[in-house]
Scaffold this active site. Structure first.
Site, PDB file in Angstrom:
ATOM      1  N   TYR A 154      41.947 -33.326  -3.028  1.00 51.19           N
ATOM      2  CA  TYR A 154      41.545 -32.931  -4.381  1.00 51.19           C
ATOM      3  C   TYR A 154      40.059 -32.609  -4.423  1.00 51.19           C
ATOM      4  O   TYR A 154      39.639 -31.608  -5.035  1.00 51.19           O
ATOM      5  CB  TYR A 154      41.873 -34.066  -5.346  1.00 51.19           C
ATOM      6  CG  TYR A 154      41.661 -33.742  -6.804  1.00 51.19           C
ATOM      7  CD1 TYR A 154      42.663 -33.151  -7.553  1.00 51.19           C
ATOM      8  CD2 TYR A 154      40.460 -34.056  -7.448  1.00 51.19           C
ATOM      9  CE1 TYR A 154      42.487 -32.868  -8.900  1.00 51.19           C
ATOM     10  CE2 TYR A 154      40.270 -33.774  -8.788  1.00 51.19           C
ATOM     11  CZ  TYR A 154      41.286 -33.181  -9.514  1.00 51.19           C
ATOM     12  OH  TYR A 154      41.100 -32.897 -10.844  1.00 51.19           O
ATOM     13  N   LYS A 183      38.493 -28.948  -5.453  1.00 49.47           N
ATOM     14  CA  LYS A 183      37.636 -28.781  -6.625  1.00 49.47           C
ATOM     15  C   LYS A 183      36.229 -28.340  -6.238  1.00 49.47           C
ATOM     16  O   LYS A 183      35.578 -27.608  -6.999  1.00 49.47           O
ATOM     17  CB  LYS A 183      37.598 -30.074  -7.436  1.00 49.47           C
ATOM     18  CG  LYS A 183      38.914 -30.393  -8.126  1.00 49.47           C
ATOM     19  CD  LYS A 183      39.327 -29.311  -9.130  1.00 49.47           C
ATOM     20  CE  LYS A 183      40.552 -29.700  -9.927  1.00 49.47           C
ATOM     21  NZ  LYS A 183      40.921 -28.694 -10.952  1.00 49.47           N
TER      22      LYS A 183
END
Length: 254
Positions: free
Chosen positions: A158, A162
């Protein structure tokens, strides 16, 4: 709604059926926009669209996996055909990982997180840019994350995805700023949404992250993120471009 900067504007909100996406779709609609709700879940997408319509707004839905090109093409074509163009894209849809550190991440988790959280918004951005460039104006707002600013807010997959979103935001902002396109992002901290996290018991990543949990501060409501997203898309932010705006009660300042 009369006189709003979004009166009769065409807005796409991905992940618009729940959480930050739903709150954003409703807020754009309240400001006069025609909203396309794109979501993987048909029930939540239709519920959000029905809420827009019940309040007197205009909404369409597209249901499908936004990491697939054919779904992305359908989103862009539907907005352009039904609303006469595309003024705003909110790249909000995303999934969370299980907080795993790099040595613990499986190929399947890595590839899915990158595909949904980075490739899908890239595909959507690429699909809407020709429509915006034809008009000589447009605004794209991404939902990044506190994990796009630091290494202690999520797992490896993640966090990498991002951070990639931030790079995409900045590159696209620079490439098209002289063509009337603005590209920005919000970076939510802790936010009350339906996204769940299920870390593996005894895993290294969650154990390390627990050290930093006290820094999160107050958990935001989805409506607070929606307010920032609508601001960045609006004429009030007409000279704001390439910015990643933390909406995190000061977590990024710790």
């Amino acid at each position: 709604m009369s006189g709003s900067s979004f009166e009769d504007k065409s807005v796409i909100v991905t992940g618009g059926g729940s959480g930050i996406g739903r709150a954003s779709a409703l807020r754009f609609a309240a400001e006069g926009a025609r909203v396309l709700v794109a979501d993987l879940d048909a029930d939540t997408a239709e519920a959000a669209a029905d809420e827009v319509r019940a309040a007197g707004g205009t909404a369409e839905t597209v249901v499908g996996d936004l990491s697939r090109q054919e779904v992305v093409d359908r989103v862009a074509a539907t907005a352009a055909d039904r609303f006469g163009g595309i003024d705003v894209l909110v790249n909000n849809a995303g999934i969370m990982d299980d907080l795993s550190a790099a040595a613990e991440v499986s190929d399947a988790v890595w590839e899915r997180l990158i595909r949904v959280n980075l490739t899908a918004p890239f595909l959507l951005t690429r699909a809407v840019l020709p429509h915006m460039l034809e008009r000589g104006a447009g605004s794209i707002v991404f939902t990044a994350s506190e994990a796009s600013l630091r290494g202690s807010a999520a797992g490896a997959a993640y966090t990498a995805a991002k951070h990639g979103v931030v790079g995409l935001v900045k590159s696209t902002a620079v490439m098209y700023r002289d063509r009337g396109i603005r590209v920005n992002a919000v970076a939510p901290g802790g936010t009350a949404t339906g996204i769940s996290v299920n870390p593996s018991p005894g895993a290294h990543g969650p154990a390390v992250m627990g050290t930093y949990a006290a820094n999160i501060g107050r958990v935001a409501e989805a409506s607070e993120l929606a307010a920032a997203i609508v601001f960045l898309a609006s004429d009030a932010a007409s000279n704001v471009n390439g910015v990643v705006l933390p909406v995190d009660n000061g977590w990024a300042a710790v």
